[in-house]
Design a protein around this motif. Structure first.
Motif, PDB file in Angstrom:
ATOM      1  N   TYR A  31       0.849  -1.205   0.000  1.00  0.00           N
ATOM      2  CA  TYR A  31       0.000   0.000   0.000  1.00  0.00           C
ATOM      3  C   TYR A  31       0.879   1.247   0.000  1.00  0.00           C
ATOM      4  CZ  TYR A  31       1.185  -0.155   4.935  1.00  0.00           C
ATOM      5  OH  TYR A  31       1.886  -0.186   6.111  1.00  0.00           O
ATOM      6  N   ASP A  32       0.268   2.389  -0.300  1.00  0.00           N
ATOM      7  CA  ASP A  32       0.983   3.660  -0.141  1.00  0.00           C
ATOM      8  C   ASP A  32       0.116   4.595   0.699  1.00  0.00           C
ATOM      9  OD1 ASP A  32      -0.938   4.637  -1.957  1.00  0.00           O
ATOM     10  OD2 ASP A  32       0.406   4.427  -3.679  1.00  0.00           O
ATOM     11  N   ALA A  33       0.318   5.906   0.587  1.00  0.00           N
ATOM     12  CA  ALA A  33      -0.396   6.837   1.459  1.00  0.00           C
ATOM     13  C   ALA A  33      -1.880   6.985   1.099  1.00  0.00           C
ATOM     14  CB  ALA A  33       0.284   8.212   1.418  1.00  0.00           C
ATOM     15  N   THR A  34      -2.306   6.332   0.037  1.00  0.00           N
ATOM     16  CA  THR A  34      -3.687   6.468  -0.418  1.00  0.00           C
ATOM     17  C   THR A  34      -4.603   5.545   0.382  1.00  0.00           C
ATOM     18  OG1 THR A  34      -2.618   6.581  -2.582  1.00  0.00           O
ATOM     19  CG2 THR A  34      -5.042   6.651  -2.539  1.00  0.00           C
ATOM     20  N   PRO A  35      -5.654   6.097   0.985  1.00  0.00           N
ATOM     21  CA  PRO A  35      -6.521   5.221   1.773  1.00  0.00           C
ATOM     22  C   PRO A  35      -7.221   4.179   0.908  1.00  0.00           C
ATOM     23  CG  PRO A  35      -7.404   7.460   1.679  1.00  0.00           C
ATOM     24  CD  PRO A  35      -6.080   7.493   1.002  1.00  0.00           C
ATOM     25  N   ASN A  36      -7.375   2.984   1.491  1.00  0.00           N
ATOM     26  CA  ASN A  36      -8.249   1.982   0.878  1.00  0.00           C
ATOM     27  C   ASN A  36      -7.743   1.289  -0.373  1.00  0.00           C
ATOM     28  OD1 ASN A  36     -10.225   1.687   2.659  1.00  0.00           O
ATOM     29  ND2 ASN A  36     -11.669   3.077   1.689  1.00  0.00           N
ATOM     30  N   PHE A  37      -6.458   1.362  -0.617  1.00  0.00           N
ATOM     31  CA  PHE A  37      -5.908   0.562  -1.707  1.00  0.00           C
ATOM     32  C   PHE A  37      -4.822  -0.328  -1.126  1.00  0.00           C
ATOM     33  CE2 PHE A  37      -7.809   3.977  -4.040  1.00  0.00           C
ATOM     34  CZ  PHE A  37      -8.284   3.360  -5.189  1.00  0.00           C
ATOM     35  N   GLN A  38      -4.952  -1.608  -1.366  1.00  0.00           N
ATOM     36  CA  GLN A  38      -3.894  -2.517  -0.934  1.00  0.00           C
ATOM     37  C   GLN A  38      -3.871  -3.704  -1.876  1.00  0.00           C
ATOM     38  OE1 GLN A  38      -4.065  -4.115   3.069  1.00  0.00           O
ATOM     39  NE2 GLN A  38      -1.830  -4.197   3.130  1.00  0.00           N
ATOM     40  N   SER A  39      -2.676  -4.139  -2.215  1.00  0.00           N
ATOM     41  CA  SER A  39      -2.518  -5.280  -3.109  1.00  0.00           C
ATOM     42  C   SER A  39      -1.093  -5.789  -2.949  1.00  0.00           C
ATOM     43  CB  SER A  39      -2.782  -4.810  -4.547  1.00  0.00           C
ATOM     44  OG  SER A  39      -2.649  -5.877  -5.437  1.00  0.00           O
ATOM     45  N   MET A  40      -0.944  -7.094  -2.787  1.00  0.00           N
ATOM     46  CA  MET A  40       0.382  -7.644  -2.497  1.00  0.00           C
ATOM     47  C   MET A  40       1.242  -7.729  -3.767  1.00  0.00           C
ATOM     48  SD  MET A  40       1.001  -8.427   0.717  1.00  0.00           S
ATOM     49  CE  MET A  40       1.791  -9.977   1.193  1.00  0.00           C
ATOM     50  N   PRO A  41       2.483  -7.227  -3.699  1.00  0.00           N
ATOM     51  CA  PRO A  41       3.412  -7.496  -4.805  1.00  0.00           C
ATOM     52  C   PRO A  41       3.964  -8.919  -4.685  1.00  0.00           C
ATOM     53  CG  PRO A  41       4.542  -6.253  -3.098  1.00  0.00           C
ATOM     54  CD  PRO A  41       3.109  -6.449  -2.610  1.00  0.00           C
ATOM     55  N   ASP A  42       4.563  -9.399  -5.773  1.00  0.00           N
ATOM     56  CA  ASP A  42       5.212 -10.711  -5.717  1.00  0.00           C
ATOM     57  C   ASP A  42       6.589 -10.625  -5.058  1.00  0.00           C
ATOM     58  OD1 ASP A  42       3.100 -11.957  -7.089  1.00  0.00           O
ATOM     59  OD2 ASP A  42       3.898 -11.230  -8.991  1.00  0.00           O
ATOM     60  N   ALA A  43       7.207  -9.463  -5.218  1.00  0.00           N
ATOM     61  CA  ALA A  43       8.544  -9.286  -4.635  1.00  0.00           C
ATOM     62  C   ALA A  43       8.889  -7.812  -4.597  1.00  0.00           C
ATOM     63  CB  ALA A  43       9.586 -10.042  -5.480  1.00  0.00           C
ATOM     64  N   VAL A  44       9.926  -7.516  -3.827  1.00  0.00           N
ATOM     65  CA  VAL A  44      10.426  -6.141  -3.713  1.00  0.00           C
ATOM     66  C   VAL A  44      11.903  -6.189  -4.086  1.00  0.00           C
ATOM     67  CG1 VAL A  44      10.781  -4.204  -2.149  1.00  0.00           C
ATOM     68  CG2 VAL A  44       8.779  -5.692  -1.853  1.00  0.00           C
ATOM     69  N   ILE A  45      12.317  -5.277  -4.994  1.00  0.00           N
ATOM     70  CA  ILE A  45      13.688  -5.341  -5.501  1.00  0.00           C
ATOM     71  C   ILE A  45      14.368  -3.989  -5.332  1.00  0.00           C
ATOM     72  CG2 ILE A  45      13.226  -4.696  -7.913  1.00  0.00           C
ATOM     73  CD1 ILE A  45      14.946  -7.156  -8.722  1.00  0.00           C
ATOM     74  N   SER A  46      15.661  -4.008  -5.025  1.00  0.00           N
ATOM     75  CA  SER A  46      16.393  -2.759  -4.760  1.00  0.00           C
ATOM     76  C   SER A  46      17.667  -2.707  -5.586  1.00  0.00           C
ATOM     77  CB  SER A  46      16.740  -2.667  -3.270  1.00  0.00           C
ATOM     78  OG  SER A  46      15.574  -2.740  -2.482  1.00  0.00           O
ATOM     79  N   PRO A  47      17.558  -2.291  -6.838  1.00  0.00           N
ATOM     80  CA  PRO A  47      18.737  -2.242  -7.711  1.00  0.00           C
ATOM     81  C   PRO A  47      19.711  -1.166  -7.267  1.00  0.00           C
ATOM     82  CG  PRO A  47      16.870  -1.192  -8.768  1.00  0.00           C
ATOM     83  CD  PRO A  47      16.348  -1.815  -7.510  1.00  0.00           C
ATOM     84  N   ARG A  48      20.951  -1.272  -7.770  1.00  0.00           N
ATOM     85  CA  ARG A  48      21.988  -0.337  -7.339  1.00  0.00           C
ATOM     86  C   ARG A  48      22.338   0.706  -8.394  1.00  0.00           C
ATOM     87  NH1 ARG A  48      24.999  -5.631  -5.177  1.00  0.00           N
ATOM     88  NH2 ARG A  48      24.090  -6.208  -7.181  1.00  0.00           N
ATOM     89  N   ASN A  49      21.887   0.483  -9.628  1.00  0.00           N
ATOM     90  CA  ASN A  49      22.208   1.449 -10.689  1.00  0.00           C
ATOM     91  C   ASN A  49      21.305   1.222 -11.908  1.00  0.00           C
ATOM     92  OD1 ASN A  49      23.359  -0.769 -12.251  1.00  0.00           O
ATOM     93  ND2 ASN A  49      25.050  -0.687 -10.777  1.00  0.00           N
ATOM     94  N   ALA A  50      21.454   2.142 -12.871  1.00  0.00           N
ATOM     95  CA  ALA A  50      20.603   2.106 -14.073  1.00  0.00           C
ATOM     96  C   ALA A  50      20.803   0.819 -14.867  1.00  0.00           C
ATOM     97  CB  ALA A  50      20.903   3.315 -14.962  1.00  0.00           C
ATOM     98  N   GLN A  51      22.055   0.337 -14.878  1.00  0.00           N
ATOM     99  CA  GLN A  51      22.337  -0.882 -15.633  1.00  0.00           C
ATOM    100  C   GLN A  51      21.537  -2.053 -15.064  1.00  0.00           C
ATOM    101  OE1 GLN A  51      24.112  -0.474 -18.499  1.00  0.00           O
ATOM    102  NE2 GLN A  51      23.075  -2.443 -18.749  1.00  0.00           N
ATOM    103  N   GLU A  52      21.480  -2.167 -13.745  1.00  0.00           N
ATOM    104  CA  GLU A  52      20.686  -3.234 -13.131  1.00  0.00           C
ATOM    105  C   GLU A  52      19.196  -3.057 -13.448  1.00  0.00           C
ATOM    106  OE1 GLU A  52      23.572  -4.433  -9.339  1.00  0.00           O
ATOM    107  OE2 GLU A  52      21.573  -3.649  -8.926  1.00  0.00           O
TER     108      GLU A  52
END
Lengths: 470, 470
Positions: A31-52
């Motif tokens: 979810y984010d700051a918007t009330p009443n919206f929620q949906s599970m992602p499959d994964a969360v990813i944190s790349p280190r640069n544009a190439q990734e």
């Protein structure tokens, strides 16, 4: 759906430590700051640069997995809610200020930089980055660019769009492009810089931005004008501009908002008046003094019961901070806070405020209104309770009428919050079918597999605003 | 090719009096202000409103006939030369100022309005439209929008793009869309307003525009700083900005340009110095006086041999007019005048001017350089003779080197003239293949039959700059 092969490919790009598909990890970004919206992602990813990011997008494109870039998730349009699943992409490793260039008056940043951190750093050099969304303490520059964030200084200084000079972005096919540069003038091809600004992560993933700075104004003054009549406040706004003064800030708060904000901030705001204008001017001291004097006269002439100049910068800062806290203050009233940003030409503010009050009465709701009066950008806000189905239906109908009224007055359904999922059903009111078709054609051309933040901006079905999908 | 059936359809839309396929009529619109480009259109059409343009575009789309919208044809990139034949579309019936809105500070115009006429009308109301391309006496607002025209006031006030708030445009399929409005803030969907600005008539035909106005500055002062050293002039520019002064105008003229302009304008410009900066500031009188004093000090400190304040508005106006006449003055020297607009970050102006002089010597050419130093937008200009094939080859090679150098310094191939046919072979230098592919995808999505000003922006073949095609 992210299967084991896709997961392995993604981990091989960013490393296992930057890939999280645990239930807890996914829940946080459902979810984010918007009330009443929620949906599970499959994964969360944190790349280190544009190439990734380029490699990630190639994987997503070939497998059709949605990817949702996310800053701090402070947006109010469900723009970063992963409504179609897929991967939430974070910028926690891409949060550096790369350069402050004092000769060309630019700052170059990665998307994960916190807006206020950057503002503080450039101000320390006597430079100024004007866009100041109320969430700037925690929002990221990348989020601001994707939403084309506004703020309190929009009237005089413009919005995020007006300060983005160049971008690096990764397209859906993995291509890394660069637009613009440290250039006041550049007409080499279409304006992709501004096409990307405000595109809500649906056309590309921004990986670096060069922003325009201006000299920091040498002085600033703040005042409050109090009114017992909403219309007199609105007319003061029009009159100030028509008298050719462009103040740095021209904020409006109605009585219900004033009460809530004072209760929250406790700084002695008047709560016995119908409306307040918070007016600021900045610039050379002579000009600021002249403008403040003229504006005070205009407000009094239009019926202000009192005009008070802040006695110190501390008092002024307290007023600004209180104003910025309006959403937080209102959020304390009831479990669900629906805050909108219907915007009209500034000459229509009085009509719009009047219409909001009538609509709120018609549906038996309590709508507080505040916002950036100087640019016609109002924030009618309805404290509600999502568990009360009947109330939520009335809220939905009321806001639909507010949007229709804004369009009727020559306005728009969203001045600075973005469309996301929240406003998608209303986009046609503003653009017509032909306008939406043209935008969809651009989206399809740049993201043929529809992997970049799918389901945003363009509605799948019409008129279902407050969706509870938990 | 326009056959008899198509001709009859077009005449049924606009009337026989607004359709001209006579040889004389076509010849007039076979070229624009760009040297060495000429190509006959099949016909010239003058619609009366957006609805007629919509009908025309439907005919063109179904028959594949190119359509080239044209204002006054003052562009310098062959943007309005009908290089692939088809129809030239004129706006002579769509040349009205629809409204000046003093409450919202906007002016709404049809595309055929002459820029200076509009500027004069809004200034009579105490309002200000800053973009001031040198051609503004004859250019149209529609042309300015399509080319995203700049001008002398770009540094402080921005370019045409920064003043376009809303557009009505007809797309290739005949759809009429409206973007933006009288709104300081609007994030409803992609920024099609700015996608259309500067798109050189290749994405849609603009039929109405709402432009932002600001209060007219209350005073203005003008001065000349004279240098015996180009680099000192360039450094003064950087130093002024780094000292946090943003002047309204900061123009540079080198000695060869000075001589030619003085010979043309006869206003007593110094011709015995290596370079001149024409500096203007506008705003409240106290601020203008303070800034002019500080800038004069900076120029002297950087080595200016003299700093002269204009004694009267008449003298100042004479200086501005002389500067604006630079192209006309240079055009008197030789039959063919190649004027370019390579642009660099302002910190690189000294390096760029130096490189231009070296390149000009290398190829045995005489290149005069002037331009908008404050925004790094230089106009290296080469008086040449198109009949001299050897000379033209050297001109071509020299400008290619100039463009490459500009890119190397973080600049662009065109700051304000547009790509058109002229710069198309060099666009890849700035955007790379990925950038061009993305822009082509947008073009194909919005104009699948490639009828809107085909052959512009995107090169068919590489590196053939000065094409003589008569």
């Amino acid at each position: 759906m992210v299967n084991i092969q896709i997961k392995e490919k993604l981990i091989s790009i960013v490393g296992a430590e930057n890939y999280d598909d645990s239930k807890a990890g996914r829940l946080v970004y459902s979810y984010d700051a918007t009330p009443n919206f929620q949906s599970m992602p499959d994964a969360v990813i944190s790349p280190r640069n544009a190439q990734e990011i380029s490699s990630i997008l190639k994987v997503c494109s070939s497998s059709g997995v949605p990817i949702v870039p996310r800053g701090s998730g402070t947006n109010l349009c469900a723009g970063t809610c992963p409504t179609e699943g897929g991967i939430v992409l974070l910028f926690k490793h891409m949060n550096k200020i790369m350069e402050i260039d004092e000769e060309n008056l630019t700052v170059t940043v990665q998307p994960g930089v916190i807006t206020l951190d950057m503002i503080n750093q450039v101000e320390a050099r006597g430079l100024f980055y004007p866009p100041d969304p109320s969430s700037m303490k925690i929002s990221t520059i990348g989020g601001n660019i994707n939403e084309n964030s506004g703020g309190l200084r929009g009237l005089k200084y413009g919005v995020t769009r007006d300060y983005v000079m160049g971008l690096e972005a990764v397209l859906a096919n993995g291509d890394i492009i660069r637009t613009g540069g440290k250039l006041a003038k550049d007409v080499a091809g279409y304006d992709f810089t501004r096409l990307l600004v405000g595109s809500e992560g649906t056309l590309g993933i921004i990986t670096e931005a060069t922003l325009k700075l201006i000299p920091l104004p040498e002085s600033k003054k703040t005042m409050l004008a109090l009114y017992q009549d909403l219309e007199q406040a609105a007319k003061s706004v029009s009159k100030i501009i028509a008298d050719k003064i462009i103040p740095a800030t021209l904020e409006f708060l109605d009585q219900p908002t004033l009460k809530v904000v004072e209760d929250f901030a406790q700084i002695g705001l008047p709560t016995d008046v119908q409306a307040v204008l918070l007016i600021e001017q900045d610039g050379p001291i002579e000009v600021v003094e002249k403008d403040m004097k003229k504006m005070a006269e205009i407000c009094k002439k239009q019926g202000a019961v009192s005009v008070q100049l802040a006695n110190s910068e501390m008092e002024a800062e307290a007023l600004r901070t209180a104003r910025r806290a309006a959403l937080s203050a209102l959020a304390r009233l009831k479990p669900t806070t629906i805050l909108e940003d219907a915007t009209v030409p500034r000459s229509e503010i009085a009509n719009m405020v009047k219409a909001i009050n009538e609509i709120s009465q018609k549906y038996g709701l309590s709508i507080c209104t505040f916002g950036h009066a100087g640019d016609g950008n109002l924030h009618p806000t309805c404290p509600a309770d999502a568990r009360d189905k009947d109330e939520m239906e009335r809220v939905e109908k009321a806001f639909e009428e507010i949007f229709i009224k804004a369009i009727e007055l020559g306005g728009t359904i969203t001045g600075e919050h973005g469309v996301g999922v929240m406003k998608a059903p209303y986009l046609e009111l503003k653009l017509g079918q032909a306008g939406i078709d043209a935008m969809k054609a651009v989206k399809a051309a740049l993201d043929p597999n529809n992997i970049l933040n799918p389901g945003k901006i363009f509605a799948k079905d019409n008129r279902k605003r407050v969706v509870v999908s938990q």
